[in-house]
Motif scaffolding. Structure first.
Motif, mmCIF file in Angstrom:
data_model
loop_
_atom_site.group_PDB
_atom_site.id
_atom_site.type_symbol
_atom_site.label_atom_id
_atom_site.label_comp_id
_atom_site.label_asym_id
_atom_site.label_seq_id
_atom_site.Cartn_x
_atom_site.Cartn_y
_atom_site.Cartn_z
ATOM 1 N N GLU A 1 6.552 -55.748 1.908
ATOM 2 C CA GLU A 1 6.337 -54.550 1.100
ATOM 3 C C GLU A 1 7.428 -54.363 0.049
ATOM 4 O OE1 GLU A 1 4.601 -50.379 2.381
ATOM 5 O OE2 GLU A 1 6.634 -50.643 3.152
ATOM 6 N N ASP A 2 7.027 -53.930 -1.124
ATOM 7 C CA ASP A 2 7.960 -53.577 -2.191
ATOM 8 C C ASP A 2 8.396 -52.132 -1.946
ATOM 9 O OD1 ASP A 2 9.238 -52.768 -4.522
ATOM 10 O OD2 ASP A 2 7.842 -53.796 -5.851
ATOM 11 N N PHE A 3 9.624 -51.953 -1.445
ATOM 12 C CA PHE A 3 10.060 -50.610 -1.089
ATOM 13 C C PHE A 3 10.171 -49.716 -2.321
ATOM 14 C CE2 PHE A 3 13.098 -47.284 0.043
ATOM 15 C CZ PHE A 3 12.512 -46.798 1.198
ATOM 16 N N ALA A 4 10.536 -50.291 -3.457
ATOM 17 C CA ALA A 4 10.625 -49.499 -4.682
ATOM 18 C C ALA A 4 9.250 -48.943 -5.055
ATOM 19 C CB ALA A 4 11.191 -50.340 -5.815
ATOM 20 N N ALA A 5 8.216 -49.759 -4.905
ATOM 21 C CA ALA A 5 6.860 -49.295 -5.207
ATOM 22 C C ALA A 5 6.418 -48.223 -4.222
ATOM 23 C CB ALA A 5 5.894 -50.476 -5.194
ATOM 24 N N LEU A 6 6.759 -48.400 -2.958
ATOM 25 C CA LEU A 6 6.431 -47.381 -1.959
ATOM 26 C C LEU A 6 7.140 -46.071 -2.296
ATOM 27 C CD1 LEU A 6 5.208 -46.491 0.766
ATOM 28 C CD2 LEU A 6 7.259 -47.420 1.876
ATOM 29 N N SER A 7 8.412 -46.146 -2.631
ATOM 30 C CA SER A 7 9.188 -44.945 -2.966
ATOM 31 C C SER A 7 8.605 -44.215 -4.170
ATOM 32 C CB SER A 7 10.645 -45.322 -3.251
ATOM 33 O OG SER A 7 11.251 -45.909 -2.128
#
Length: 262
Positions: A135-141
């Motif tokens: 998962e791309d944590f920046a995209a989730l955030s």
């Protein structure tokens, strides 16, 4: 402190463990005895987050030790996720027996990757990232309101850190100024390389999560989303991002409860 998901048995305003006796200001303590016939895990490995080092656990460690826990605090190099996972794996390899793996903030990414080690019995996330595999944590955030600390992050030479004003106001909100300045002086620089995990250990290991209700570094609703997604036993703490500094009894209590039930 509010408690949700799989609920703890409440014992009034005191903490059950003798080392955590007393009242928790503004909170309802939640602790329970070790289940009959089930020995508690005695090893705990603590993984710090970005913009910090292992000393960020300094108030939690003695409480765990007084409760009979064998505690190891990892010193993450923060040079890459692989390096941080290697440091955590080395700490896990030195443990004798079942071990609880605990993380704050970015450290949650590390334990999500390292937590499949066979001696790890459970995972505790303290205002921590809990990414899905790949998962791309920046995209989730980005699906949640931007936390205030973001505007104070400085990037240079492949690393990033938090400027003084944002560190005191947003990262260490709730920490006495003198103490926050010490934490600022010791902050670790985080690699700008995207820390993408290949596994999500929380899908296979029981998990606990402490949401920081006044977090200005990770959006509290994002923390709640991650806790729900992993079906974690969850508490909510009236704290900023550094609950391990401002509310060490509550965090130690959660860790002890996880050790008794993992």
């Amino acid at each position: 402190m509010e408690i949700s998901r799989r609920r703890f048995s409440a014992l009034g305003a005191g903490v059950a463990a003798t080392t955590l006796s007393g009242t928790l200001s503004g909170a309802t303590a939640a602790q329970a005895e070790t289940p009959p016939g089930k020995p508690a895990v005695r090893n705990v490995v603590l993984v710090h987050g970005a913009y910090a080092d292992g000393s960020s656990w300094a108030k939690v460690i003695p409480l765990l030790q007084e409760a009979g826990m064998n505690v190891t605090a990892v010193q993450n190099p923060l040079t890459s996720l692989a390096d941080d996972v290697a440091a955590t794996n080395f700490a896990l390899a030195r443990q004798d027996g079942p071990t609880l793996l605990v993380a704050h903030s970015y450290g949650g990414t590390v334990i999500s990757e390292a937590g499949l080690a066979p001696n790890v019995t459970g995972l505790v996330y303290v205002a921590a990232r809990a990414p899905e595999a790949g998962e791309d944590f920046a995209a989730l955030s980005a699906r949640f309101p931007t936390p205030p600390v973001t505007s104070g992050i400085i990037t240079s030479g492949g690393f990033k850190w938090i400027g003084r004003s944002a560190f005191l106001r947003d990262f260490a909100n709730g920490v006495p100024r003198k103490e926050a300045l010490v934490l600022y002086a010791a902050q670790g620089l985080l690699s700008t390389a995207a820390p993408t995990t290949s596994v999500a250990a929380w899908r296979e290991k029981p998990s606990w999560y402490a949401v920081s209700k006044d977090d200005r570094t990770i959006n509290p609703d994002l923390e709640r989303f991650m806790a729900r997604r992993m079906n974690a036993t969850t508490i909510e703490v009236d704290s900023g991002h550094l609950s391990l500094v401002t509310h060490p009894k509550i965090i130690a209590g959660l860790i002890l409860r996880a050790a008794a039930n993992s």
